[in-house]
Design a protein around this motif. Structure first.
Motif, PDB file in Angstrom:
ATOM      1  N   THR A  46      -5.407  17.971  69.450  1.00 18.68           N
ATOM      2  CA  THR A  46      -4.583  18.121  68.244  1.00 18.68           C
ATOM      3  C   THR A  46      -4.206  16.763  67.664  1.00 18.68           C
ATOM      4  O   THR A  46      -4.358  16.532  66.461  1.00 18.68           O
ATOM      5  CB  THR A  46      -3.311  18.930  68.555  1.00 18.68           C
ATOM      6  OG1 THR A  46      -3.685  20.209  69.077  1.00 18.68           O
ATOM      7  CG2 THR A  46      -2.464  19.112  67.305  1.00 18.68           C
ATOM      8  N   SER A  47      -3.710  15.858  68.514  1.00 20.09           N
ATOM      9  CA  SER A  47      -3.301  14.546  68.018  1.00 20.09           C
ATOM     10  C   SER A  47      -4.503  13.754  67.519  1.00 20.09           C
ATOM     11  O   SER A  47      -4.425  13.042  66.513  1.00 20.09           O
ATOM     12  CB  SER A  47      -2.555  13.761  69.105  1.00 20.09           C
ATOM     13  OG  SER A  47      -3.343  13.620  70.264  1.00 20.09           O
ATOM     14  N   ALA A  49      -7.279  15.092  66.277  1.00 20.35           N
ATOM     15  CA  ALA A  49      -7.705  15.732  65.030  1.00 20.35           C
ATOM     16  C   ALA A  49      -6.844  15.285  63.851  1.00 20.35           C
ATOM     17  O   ALA A  49      -7.354  14.982  62.768  1.00 20.35           O
ATOM     18  CB  ALA A  49      -7.644  17.250  65.177  1.00 20.35           C
ATOM     19  N   GLN A  50      -5.525  15.218  64.058  1.00 21.40           N
ATOM     20  CA  GLN A  50      -4.626  14.786  62.987  1.00 21.40           C
ATOM     21  C   GLN A  50      -4.909  13.347  62.590  1.00 21.40           C
ATOM     22  O   GLN A  50      -4.901  13.006  61.401  1.00 21.40           O
ATOM     23  CB  GLN A  50      -3.171  14.948  63.430  1.00 21.40           C
ATOM     24  CG  GLN A  50      -2.732  16.405  63.550  1.00 21.40           C
ATOM     25  CD  GLN A  50      -1.342  16.549  64.143  1.00 21.40           C
ATOM     26  OE1 GLN A  50      -0.781  15.596  64.695  1.00 21.40           O
ATOM     27  NE2 GLN A  50      -0.789  17.749  64.053  1.00 21.40           N
ATOM     28  N   ALA A  51      -5.143  12.482  63.577  1.00 22.79           N
ATOM     29  CA  ALA A  51      -5.378  11.065  63.298  1.00 22.79           C
ATOM     30  C   ALA A  51      -6.698  10.841  62.574  1.00 22.79           C
ATOM     31  O   ALA A  51      -6.797   9.966  61.709  1.00 22.79           O
ATOM     32  CB  ALA A  51      -5.356  10.269  64.601  1.00 22.79           C
ATOM     33  N   GLY A  53      -8.449  13.239  60.851  1.00 21.97           N
ATOM     34  CA  GLY A  53      -8.696  14.141  59.726  1.00 21.97           C
ATOM     35  C   GLY A  53      -9.800  15.139  60.011  1.00 21.97           C
ATOM     36  O   GLY A  53     -10.515  15.570  59.099  1.00 21.97           O
ATOM     37  N   SER A  55     -11.001  18.847  62.333  1.00 21.38           N
ATOM     38  CA  SER A  55     -10.436  20.073  62.895  1.00 21.38           C
ATOM     39  C   SER A  55     -10.299  19.927  64.408  1.00 21.38           C
ATOM     40  O   SER A  55     -11.012  19.130  65.032  1.00 21.38           O
ATOM     41  CB  SER A  55     -11.332  21.270  62.582  1.00 21.38           C
ATOM     42  OG  SER A  55     -12.555  21.180  63.319  1.00 21.38           O
ATOM     43  N   THR A  56      -9.390  20.701  64.994  1.00 22.02           N
ATOM     44  CA  THR A  56      -9.228  20.640  66.450  1.00 22.02           C
ATOM     45  C   THR A  56     -10.482  21.148  67.155  1.00 22.02           C
ATOM     46  O   THR A  56     -10.807  20.694  68.256  1.00 22.02           O
ATOM     47  CB  THR A  56      -8.009  21.460  66.906  1.00 22.02           C
ATOM     48  OG1 THR A  56      -8.121  22.790  66.377  1.00 22.02           O
ATOM     49  CG2 THR A  56      -6.725  20.827  66.417  1.00 22.02           C
TER      50      THR A  56
END
Length: 198
Positions: A46-47, A49-51, A53, A55-56
């Motif tokens: 998750t972290s 993917a957020q960093a 851009g 998808s998980t």
């Protein structure tokens, strides 16, 4: 005074491991994941993917592939259920000089070097471009020495020990620094041969 940490054991990278790293670095998502884990130590899909851009699902897939290539490992004590945490296994890995390599291993080593150098050239540009505004954080030092091959080996070992002497992850004022060492013989200037009259 706090006890200084010992430098990590160097992991010799040859054969299948060398080709695995080359394969990972040529994939931009996997390369970015390795960079992220190198900076942040441990992370979950998750972290990451957020960093990045992404998808998980994408990051989970590439994290599993990097684990299969033995470039990262699961942090079992932090993982629970479907949430798996990962850390890099790429600290202080190297390929010793002079070892026998197959042509495809040699090609992998060269491509890894090119990818790393491309990143390092960007660091040099950043260091010079931001030198005046860096308030002392950016330091650029170039020098030359006359050394024997044995002294070169000793110099690099001492340099590695010096880095870990200054390792500081506890101070709130500490920043992660990019440090590179390149040691190689200067190109020898050849004396032009005198012109001969025919």
């Amino acid at each position: 005074m706090a006890e200084q940490p010992e430098p990590p054991e160097q992991r010799v990278l040859t054969g299948a491991d060398l080709k695995a790293l080359q394969k990972a670095l040529t994939n931009p998502v996997r390369r970015d994941i390795l960079t992220y884990l190198g900076k942040h130590g441990e992370a979950n899909s998750t972290s990451v993917a957020q960093a990045l851009g992404e998808s998980t699902g994408t990051t989970s897939y590439h994290l599993r592939k990097l684990a299969e290539l033995r470039l990262i490992t699961e942090v079992v004590e932090r993982s629970a259920g479907r949430e798996r945490w990962w850390r890099s296994l790429m600290t202080d890995i190297y390929t010793p000089p002079g070892i026998p390599m197959s042509p495809d291993e040699r090609e992998a080593a060269m491509q890894i070097g090119v990818l790393k150098m491309s990143h390092d050239l960007n660091l040099v540009v950043r260091a010079y471009a931001g030198y005046d505004e860096a308030e002392g954080w950016n330091q650029i030092y170039r020098s030359g020495l006359t050394l024997t091959k044995e002294q070169v080996k000793s110099f690099v070992e001492d340099y590695r020990a010096l880095l870990w002497k200054y390792h500081n992850s506890d101070s709130p004022d500490a920043r992660e620094m990019a440090i590179r060492l390149v040691v190689l013989p200067e190109e020898e200037l050849t004396t032009p041969k005198p012109a001969t009259s025919g």
